[in-house]
Design a protein around this motif. Structure first.
Motif, PDB file in Angstrom:
ATOM      1  N   VAL A  63      -1.305   7.558  -6.476  1.00  0.00           N
ATOM      2  CA  VAL A  63      -0.980   7.291  -5.070  1.00  0.00           C
ATOM      3  C   VAL A  63      -1.838   8.145  -4.154  1.00  0.00           C
ATOM      4  O   VAL A  63      -2.415   7.646  -3.178  1.00  0.00           O
ATOM      5  CB  VAL A  63       0.515   7.554  -4.798  1.00  0.00           C
ATOM      6  N   ARG A  87      -0.050  -6.383  -8.217  1.00  0.00           N
ATOM      7  CA  ARG A  87       1.242  -6.176  -8.863  1.00  0.00           C
ATOM      8  C   ARG A  87       1.350  -7.169 -10.000  1.00  0.00           C
ATOM      9  O   ARG A  87       0.777  -8.251  -9.959  1.00  0.00           O
ATOM     10  CB  ARG A  87       2.404  -6.312  -7.896  1.00  0.00           C
ATOM     11  N   ARG A  95       8.754  -7.657  -6.558  1.00  0.00           N
ATOM     12  CA  ARG A  95       9.081  -6.378  -7.177  1.00  0.00           C
ATOM     13  C   ARG A  95       7.792  -5.565  -7.264  1.00  0.00           C
ATOM     14  O   ARG A  95       6.817  -6.006  -7.858  1.00  0.00           O
ATOM     15  CB  ARG A  95       9.651  -6.568  -8.578  1.00  0.00           C
ATOM     16  N   LEU A  96       7.810  -4.406  -6.648  1.00  0.00           N
ATOM     17  CA  LEU A  96       6.635  -3.551  -6.645  1.00  0.00           C
ATOM     18  C   LEU A  96       6.818  -2.393  -7.603  1.00  0.00           C
ATOM     19  O   LEU A  96       7.918  -1.863  -7.745  1.00  0.00           O
ATOM     20  CB  LEU A  96       6.386  -2.976  -5.250  1.00  0.00           C
ATOM     21  N   PRO A 156       5.830   1.606  -8.636  1.00  0.00           N
ATOM     22  CA  PRO A 156       5.879   2.806  -7.792  1.00  0.00           C
ATOM     23  C   PRO A 156       4.570   3.090  -7.046  1.00  0.00           C
ATOM     24  O   PRO A 156       4.607   3.561  -5.906  1.00  0.00           O
ATOM     25  CB  PRO A 156       6.207   3.930  -8.776  1.00  0.00           C
ATOM     26  N   ALA A 168       2.124   0.790  -6.051  1.00  0.00           N
ATOM     27  CA  ALA A 168       1.967  -0.196  -4.968  1.00  0.00           C
ATOM     28  C   ALA A 168       2.963   0.077  -3.846  1.00  0.00           C
ATOM     29  O   ALA A 168       2.627  -0.026  -2.663  1.00  0.00           O
ATOM     30  CB  ALA A 168       2.140  -1.610  -5.513  1.00  0.00           C
ATOM     31  N   HIS A 169       4.174   0.441  -4.194  1.00  0.00           N
ATOM     32  CA  HIS A 169       5.205   0.732  -3.195  1.00  0.00           C
ATOM     33  C   HIS A 169       4.803   1.924  -2.327  1.00  0.00           C
ATOM     34  O   HIS A 169       4.883   1.875  -1.096  1.00  0.00           O
ATOM     35  CB  HIS A 169       6.537   1.011  -3.903  1.00  0.00           C
ATOM     36  N   ALA A 170       4.330   2.990  -2.947  1.00  0.00           N
ATOM     37  CA  ALA A 170       3.928   4.178  -2.196  1.00  0.00           C
ATOM     38  C   ALA A 170       2.694   3.915  -1.336  1.00  0.00           C
ATOM     39  O   ALA A 170       2.635   4.362  -0.188  1.00  0.00           O
ATOM     40  CB  ALA A 170       3.674   5.343  -3.153  1.00  0.00           C
ATOM     41  N   LEU A 218       1.838   1.068  -0.062  1.00  0.00           N
ATOM     42  CA  LEU A 218       2.316   0.227   1.035  1.00  0.00           C
ATOM     43  C   LEU A 218       2.895   1.075   2.166  1.00  0.00           C
ATOM     44  O   LEU A 218       2.691   0.782   3.336  1.00  0.00           O
ATOM     45  CB  LEU A 218       3.366  -0.750   0.495  1.00  0.00           C
ATOM     46  N   HIS A 219       3.575   2.143   1.818  1.00  0.00           N
ATOM     47  CA  HIS A 219       4.223   2.978   2.829  1.00  0.00           C
ATOM     48  C   HIS A 219       3.350   4.098   3.380  1.00  0.00           C
ATOM     49  O   HIS A 219       3.612   4.582   4.477  1.00  0.00           O
ATOM     50  CB  HIS A 219       5.511   3.569   2.262  1.00  0.00           C
ATOM     51  N   VAL A 247      -0.590  -7.021  -0.853  1.00  0.00           N
ATOM     52  CA  VAL A 247      -0.118  -6.924  -2.236  1.00  0.00           C
ATOM     53  C   VAL A 247      -0.339  -8.290  -2.874  1.00  0.00           C
ATOM     54  O   VAL A 247       0.212  -9.286  -2.411  1.00  0.00           O
ATOM     55  CB  VAL A 247       1.369  -6.522  -2.300  1.00  0.00           C
TER      56      VAL A 247
END
Length: 79
Positions: A29, A46, A57-58, A60, A62-64, A66-67, A75
């Motif tokens: 990340v 993903r 469903r992402l 960890p 891709a989720h981080a 994204l934020h 994505v």
């Protein structure tokens, strides 16, 4: 394979610059967020997991990204 895909997109869209490369040296990340500091768009992938519930469903990373990425993030599910 990545170079061929990049070249095909750049040939189709001549004004588009795609930078691709391998980087390392830390948590995924942190490396991705640092690498996209001057990007106009960040694209992360993903996996599709057919046995899981429908919906996005992402993982960890891709989720981080994204934020925490300073640029818009796309994505894209694996084909």
């Amino acid at each position: 394979m990545l170079s061929d895909a990049r070249r095909a997109v750049e040939d189709t869209h001549p004004g588009l610059e795609i930078r691709a490369g391998l980087v390392g040296g830390g948590a995924p990340v942190d490396v991705l967020v640092d690498a996209c500091a001057d990007a106009d768009l960040v694209v992360v992938g993903r996996r599709r997991r057919p046995h899981h519930h429908p919906g996005m469903r992402l993982g960890p990373v891709a989720h981080a990204v994204l934020h925490h990425a300073p640029a818009p993030v796309a994505v894209v599910p694996h084909a």
